[in-house]
Scaffold this active site. Structure first.
Site, PDB file in Angstrom:
ATOM      1  N   SER A 207       1.021  -1.197  -0.071  1.00 24.14           N
ATOM      2  CA  SER A 207      -0.242   0.018   0.090  1.00 24.14           C
ATOM      3  C   SER A 207       0.931   1.260  -0.038  1.00 24.14           C
ATOM      4  O   SER A 207       2.063   1.242  -0.373  1.00 24.14           O
ATOM      5  CB  SER A 207      -0.897  -0.080   1.119  1.00 24.14           C
ATOM      6  OG  SER A 207      -2.016   1.023   1.170  1.00 24.14           O
ATOM      7  N   ASN A 208       0.405   2.393   0.477  1.00 26.15           N
ATOM      8  CA  ASN A 208       1.211   3.490   0.440  1.00 26.15           C
ATOM      9  C   ASN A 208       0.549   4.548   1.634  1.00 26.15           C
ATOM     10  O   ASN A 208      -0.143   4.092   2.307  1.00 26.15           O
ATOM     11  CB  ASN A 208       0.945   4.286  -1.002  1.00 26.15           C
ATOM     12  CG  ASN A 208      -0.321   4.657  -1.217  1.00 26.15           C
ATOM     13  OD1 ASN A 208      -1.162   5.485  -0.668  1.00 26.15           O
ATOM     14  ND2 ASN A 208      -0.934   4.021  -2.281  1.00 26.15           N
TER      15      ASN A 208
END
Ligand code: CTP
Length: 220
Positions: free
Chosen positions: A27-28
């Site tokens: 993810s981020n």
């Protein structure tokens, strides 16, 4: 002011989360704050908003439909299901890749050193919406998260993705996950900076600009 009364708007926000196995993901750092603030500002101008959100720590905003998703593929499906719309705004930090294989159980380490995860490219939701033949929203807006050559990269991205406006977003200095932001709206007509401010202030300025477009009969 109700410049967007009755207009249908879809906003994507937050990160996407791409599973590697039963317990791990890619993810981020997106917090969803800018997208949620923009959705609320558009709602306050009378728009009927569908917010398609990846996993974030924010409550669904009142007065709109919020669709919670995890992966980029789910986000694309939710956006497609929410069409037709007058405006599409892609604020989400969609993961560019997803693990090519997802393991149903937890992958065990083999103590042998390097582990390799093969990645498949995710569909580009913004470019997909901008390229629709029959259901293209009248205004398609992207957010370009950039760390270098911010304006040049955002200009190129606007053309490459086929959207009407690209909001150039310098994401150095803790913008992703933080409270403050500064952007430049890049359009075919010109470039309009919105100076550094709280994300809710940036959101109100952007929503106002969108409302003005719809109010000016000559724009379409
Ligand atoms: N976007 C999208 N689907 C993707 C990737 C990005 O809809 N698979 C959208 C984002 O929501 C944003 C815009 O495209 O509105 C720009 O996102 P950004 O991360 O800046 O661009 P990328 O396509 O990831 O380009 P690059 O990695 O080369 O910077």
């Amino acid at each position: 002011m109700t410049g967007l009364a009755g207009r249908l708007v879809i906003v994507t926000a937050g990160p996407t989360v791409e599973p590697i196995d039963a317990v791990r993901f890619l993810s981020n750092r997106s917090s969803g704050r800018q997208g949620y603030a923009l959705a609320a500002a558009l709602r306050d101008l009378g728009a009927r908003v569908t917010l398609v959100s990846g996993p974030v720590a924010l409550d669904p905003p009142p007065g709109m439909k919020t669709v919670l998703v995890e992966t980029a593929l789910q986000m694309l499906a939710a956006v497609t299901a929410a069409l037709p719309a007058d405006v599409f705004i892609g604020v989400a930090a969609v993961a560019d890749w997803r693990p090519a294989q997802t393991s149903a159980g937890k992958i065990k380490k083999d103590h042998g050193g390097l582990a390799v995860i093969e990645l498949a490219e995710n569909p580009d939701i913004l470019a997909t919406v901008a390229g629709l033949q029959d259901q293209r929203p009248r205004l398609v807006v992207g957010f370009a998260a950039e760390t270098d050559d911010v304006l040049d990269n955002a200009r190129a991205k606007r053309l490459r993705k086929g959207c009407d406006w690209m909001v150039a977003n310098d994401v150095t200095d803790g913008v992703m996950g933080g409270e403050m932001n500064a952007v430049t709206v890049i359009t075919q007509q010109g470039e309009f900076p919105i100076p550094q401010a709280d994300k809710s202030v940036i959101a109100k300025a952007l929503a106002q600009r969108i409302a003005e477009l719809f109010l000016s009969a000559s724009a379409y």
